[in-house]
Design a protein around this motif. Structure first.
Motif, PDB file in Angstrom:
ATOM      1  N   SER A 117       0.822  -1.210   0.000  1.00 29.21           N
ATOM      2  CA  SER A 117       0.000   0.000   0.000  1.00 29.21           C
ATOM      3  C   SER A 117       0.853   1.257   0.000  1.00 29.21           C
ATOM      4  O   SER A 117       0.467   2.281  -0.565  1.00 29.21           O
ATOM      5  CB  SER A 117      -0.968   0.007   1.190  1.00 29.21           C
ATOM      6  N   MET A 118       2.022   1.199   0.588  1.00 26.90           N
ATOM      7  CA  MET A 118       2.870   2.383   0.668  1.00 26.90           C
ATOM      8  C   MET A 118       3.440   2.791  -0.689  1.00 26.90           C
ATOM      9  O   MET A 118       3.892   3.927  -0.858  1.00 26.90           O
ATOM     10  CB  MET A 118       3.995   2.174   1.679  1.00 26.90           C
ATOM     11  N   ILE A 119       3.385   1.896  -1.664  1.00 24.25           N
ATOM     12  CA  ILE A 119       3.864   2.250  -3.000  1.00 24.25           C
ATOM     13  C   ILE A 119       3.050   3.416  -3.561  1.00 24.25           C
ATOM     14  O   ILE A 119       3.525   4.172  -4.411  1.00 24.25           O
ATOM     15  CB  ILE A 119       3.842   1.018  -3.930  1.00 24.25           C
ATOM     16  N   ALA A 120       1.843   3.600  -3.045  1.00 22.91           N
ATOM     17  CA  ALA A 120       1.013   4.731  -3.478  1.00 22.91           C
ATOM     18  C   ALA A 120       1.697   6.066  -3.199  1.00 22.91           C
ATOM     19  O   ALA A 120       1.294   7.087  -3.752  1.00 22.91           O
ATOM     20  CB  ALA A 120      -0.350   4.682  -2.787  1.00 22.91           C
ATOM     21  N   GLY A 121       2.728   6.073  -2.367  1.00 25.68           N
ATOM     22  CA  GLY A 121       3.464   7.304  -2.085  1.00 25.68           C
ATOM     23  C   GLY A 121       4.288   7.803  -3.255  1.00 25.68           C
ATOM     24  O   GLY A 121       4.818   8.918  -3.214  1.00 25.68           O
ATOM     25  N   ILE A 122       4.409   7.016  -4.304  1.00 26.92           N
ATOM     26  CA  ILE A 122       5.166   7.462  -5.480  1.00 26.92           C
ATOM     27  C   ILE A 122       4.501   8.697  -6.086  1.00 26.92           C
ATOM     28  O   ILE A 122       5.161   9.689  -6.390  1.00 26.92           O
ATOM     29  CB  ILE A 122       5.291   6.329  -6.521  1.00 26.92           C
TER      30      ILE A 122
END
Length: 184
Positions: A117-122
């Motif tokens: 889910s943290m990949i959404a920080g891109i």
């Protein structure tokens, strides 16, 4: 049907591992996945630095103001990377899932989901860097409006960060208050 046999065998193989080892292994993978969010701030900050340099090249008299704008904007662009780092550190050093009861597959999948889910920080990192770059460019052209440009940049960056915050919320829910565990 043959794919189903493979999937079934794979799942049985996975659960044959020690419960804690499986969750810790999933945590290590998830921590690495979470840090992929650092791609966004890297791109965004590079863009901001490039625009800052371009603005100073066009109007060297605004060097100080342009650099301040670029640095402040680039610092804000780092937030999604910092959020991802926090999740990765929780996964590695304070993972609450390790001691939770329930299906080891659901727990391991939840840990990996928290990292993914943290990949959404891109996206926020890139967007915030773009705003920082345009802010630096604007100050280079019109230094008398630095305060107004900075306010607009910060508001835009705050809005851009919302998806990174959503990702953090989902990640923390999966780690600390997983609703899926109540369904078993």
């Amino acid at each position: 049907m043959q794919e189903m046999d493979f999937i079934t065998r794979f799942l049985y193989w996975l659960v044959s591992f020690d419960r804690k080892a499986l969750i810790l292994g999933a945590s290590a993978i998830a921590a690495g996945l979470a840090m992929m969010a650092g791609i966004g701030p890297g791109i965004g900050q590079g863009y901001a630095a490039g625009k800052g340099a371009e603005a100073v090249g066009k109007n060297p008299k605004t060097s100080k103001q342009t650099t301040v704008m670029m640095l402040l904007g680039a610092a804000v662009a780092e937030t999604s990377g910092i959020l991802a780092l926090v999740v990765a550190l929780i996964l590695l050093f304070g993972n609450p899932v390790v001691s939770q009861q329930g299906s080891v597959l659901v727990l391991a999948a939840s840990v990996i989901g928290a990292g993914l889910s943290m990949i959404a920080g891109i996206g926020p990192g890139i967007g915030q860097g773009y705003a920082a770059g345009k802010g630096a460019e604007g100050v280079g052209k019109r230094p008398e409006f630095q305060s107004t440009i900075m306010k607009a940049m910060f508001v835009g960056q705050a809005v851009a960060q919302t998806t990174g915050i959503y990702a953090l919320v989902i990640s923390l829910v999966l780690l600390f208050a997983n609703p899926l565990m109540n369904l078993l």
